[in-house]
Design an enzyme around this catalytic site. Structure first.
Site, PDB file in Angstrom:
ATOM      1  N   HIS A 273       0.815  -1.217   0.000  1.00  9.78           N
ATOM      2  CA  HIS A 273       0.000   0.000   0.000  1.00  9.78           C
ATOM      3  C   HIS A 273       0.851   1.271   0.000  1.00  9.78           C
ATOM      4  O   HIS A 273       0.334   2.368  -0.183  1.00  9.78           O
ATOM      5  CB  HIS A 273      -0.957   0.017   1.196  1.00  9.78           C
ATOM      6  CG  HIS A 273      -0.291   0.162   2.525  1.00  9.78           C
ATOM      7  ND1 HIS A 273       0.298  -0.905   3.180  1.00  9.78           N
ATOM      8  CD2 HIS A 273      -0.106   1.237   3.331  1.00  9.78           C
ATOM      9  CE1 HIS A 273       0.796  -0.484   4.329  1.00  9.78           C
ATOM     10  NE2 HIS A 273       0.576   0.812   4.446  1.00  9.78           N
TER      11      HIS A 273
ATOM     12  N   ASP B 172      -3.505  -1.698  -2.337  1.00 10.93           N
ATOM     13  CA  ASP B 172      -4.678  -1.202  -1.629  1.00 10.93           C
ATOM     14  C   ASP B 172      -5.352  -0.087  -2.434  1.00 10.93           C
ATOM     15  O   ASP B 172      -4.689   0.830  -2.922  1.00 10.93           O
ATOM     16  CB  ASP B 172      -4.222  -0.669  -0.264  1.00 10.93           C
ATOM     17  CG  ASP B 172      -5.376  -0.338   0.675  1.00 10.93           C
ATOM     18  OD1 ASP B 172      -6.511  -0.180   0.198  1.00 10.93           O
ATOM     19  OD2 ASP B 172      -5.116  -0.222   1.891  1.00 10.93           O
TER      20      ASP B 172
ATOM     21  N   GLU C  65      -5.683 -13.723  11.413  1.00 16.00           N
ATOM     22  CA  GLU C  65      -4.921 -14.359  12.481  1.00 16.00           C
ATOM     23  C   GLU C  65      -5.578 -15.644  13.007  1.00 16.00           C
ATOM     24  O   GLU C  65      -5.175 -16.151  14.057  1.00 16.00           O
ATOM     25  CB  GLU C  65      -4.682 -13.367  13.615  1.00 16.00           C
ATOM     26  CG  GLU C  65      -3.773 -12.216  13.190  1.00 16.00           C
ATOM     27  CD  GLU C  65      -3.346 -11.319  14.341  1.00 16.00           C
ATOM     28  OE1 GLU C  65      -3.715 -11.630  15.497  1.00 16.00           O
ATOM     29  OE2 GLU C  65      -2.654 -10.327  14.084  1.00 16.00           O
TER      30      GLU C  65
END
Length: 428
Positions: free
Chosen positions: A130, A155, A320
């Protein structure tokens, strides 16, 4: 005038030699003569020369951990003039890639496989970026090989110059492409996973040859050469390597409470979530994985995983736990059984080496997981300095995070130089 003409003539002669070398190597490859060193022309022009401001650094001494060299490097990294002199602006990449042949030659990209072994074991990469184009380009150059395939996700919120520069770089390589559908990435929310999922699908549909999928971000950097990565993955015999362990009590709220995105940030809704589909046990992990092609196929086609994906979209930080949970679903290629005996920490997995601030400690500390950071910290993660390199290269991980050419350009410079020299030496 004569000197100018002579300079142009010498430049033309050098270019002819380089192009001739490439042509000859391509010919040998097409003839399948093999990779005997007797047939391979000298590759010295592909080494990174000490031509820029970094030439004042003694990378060999830095990699050996010599105090004087590290202190000199530390002084340089806090010098604004030095940092400014090594910085490459986005505009450079936009302009330089107008001539792709010249760009690849000047940046010393490896445009032919360095061995038959590597050519026969192509890899697929997803890179989510990004900002910091210079970081991205140096990462791409470090991992680039013509037999591999690369999907780049920028992004949607990135600056126009970042998007233009990365798109321009990507357009110079036939095996590198921009993701077909980019998203607005939101930290700790579903779009971070969606970015990798979109690249996964594009890579899976673009080629049937690649063996393993590796996802990266723009501030990662390899610790191994492509040949070393290929040999490590070959030895895994189809297994995957990623963090996957019991979900800590303190993180269970992430998957039991619903969340949504408000004004570009993730927030709780105050509503409880239903249990996961098929009574799947939720495991803890991280966003970065090394998985075989069959694992990716399961992500895209397995109905259990599709249901888990839908269930995960309103959780907190799904990156995660999603990949870690999929790794423990029976029947997924390369997976392990959900029993706790198969738990794997990020230290034992080879996917990514990250120094978390709360796990650092002084030398000799039995409680510390790793030595103290020699760079600086961003969101409790060590941004590596030159002083971390000796330790990093002793580890078994394929990649490490984070590197930043703005805060410590010497760490990246010495690491990429070391890896290139090693890659060329492996040919002999």
């Amino acid at each position: 005038m004569r000197l100018l003409k002579r300079g142009r003539l010498l430049l033309l002669l050098k270019l002819t030699v380089v192009l001739g070398s490439l042509w000859m190597l391509s010919l040998l490859n097409n003839l399948k003569i093999g990779w005997d060193p007797a047939y391979i022309l000298k590759y010295s022009w592909l080494e990174y020369k000490d031509a820029g401001p970094e030439k004042v650094c003694n990378c060999s001494a830095i990699l050996r951990g010599e105090r004087e060299a590290l202190e000199e490097a530390k002084l340089l990294t806090i010098t604004k003039d030095f940092r400014k002199s090594v910085h490459i602006p986005d505009e450079y990449y936009i302009n330089a890639t107008q001539d792709c042949t010249k760009f690849k030659l000047s940046r010393k990209y490896l445009t032919i496989p360095l061995s038959q072994e590597e050519e026969d074991f192509p890899l697929a990469y997803s890179i989510v970026a990004h900002h910091k184009v210079q970081n991205f380009e140096r990462l791409l150059r470090a991992i680039y090989a013509p037999q591999n395939i690369y999907c780049i996700h920028v992004d949607n919120k990135s600056d126009a110059s970042v998007f233009s520069a990365i798109k321009a770089i990507t357009s110079c390589f036939p095996n590198t492409f921009m993701v077909s559908k980019a998203v607005n990435v939101v930290y700790a929310a579903w779009p971070r996973v969606q970015a990798d999922l979109n690249c996964m699908a594009d890579l899976y549909n673009s080629s049937t040859k690649w063996k393993y999928f590796i996802n990266l971000c723009g501030q990662d950097f390899p610790l191994k050469t492509n040949l070393e990565i290929v040999r490590i993955l070959s030895s895994m015999r189809g297994g995957n390597s990623l963090e996957s362990e019991k979900l800590p009590e303190g993180k269970k709220w992430r998957v039991t409470n619903a969340h949504h995105i408000v004004n570009g940030k993730i927030q709780g809704t105050g509503k409880a979530k239903d249990p996961p589909p098929f009574n799947l046990p939720i495991l803890a992990g991280n966003a970065y994985i090394v998985v075989n092609r069959g694992y990716v196929r399961s992500v895209l086609e397995d109905k259990r995983i599709q249901a888990l994906i839908e269930w995960s979209k309103d959780t907190y930080s799904p990156d995660e736990f999603l990949w870690a949970t999929i790794q423990r679903i029976p029947g997924v290629p390369g997976s392990t059984w959900p029993n706790s005996k198969f738990d794997m920490t990020d230290i034992n997995a080879i996917a990514r080496l990250v120094k978390w601030q709360w796990h650092e400690g002084s030398e000799g500390s039995l409680e510390a997981v790793y030595p103290e950071c020699h760079g600086n910290h961003v969101r409790s993660i060590c941004v590596y300095g030159a002083g971390d390199l000796q330790w990093l290269l002793e580890q078994h991980h394929l990649f490490a995070n984070k590197f930043d050419t703005d805060s410590d350009p010497i760490a990246v410079y010495c690491l990429e130089k070391y890896l290139r020299q090693k890659a060329l030496a492996e040919m002999h």
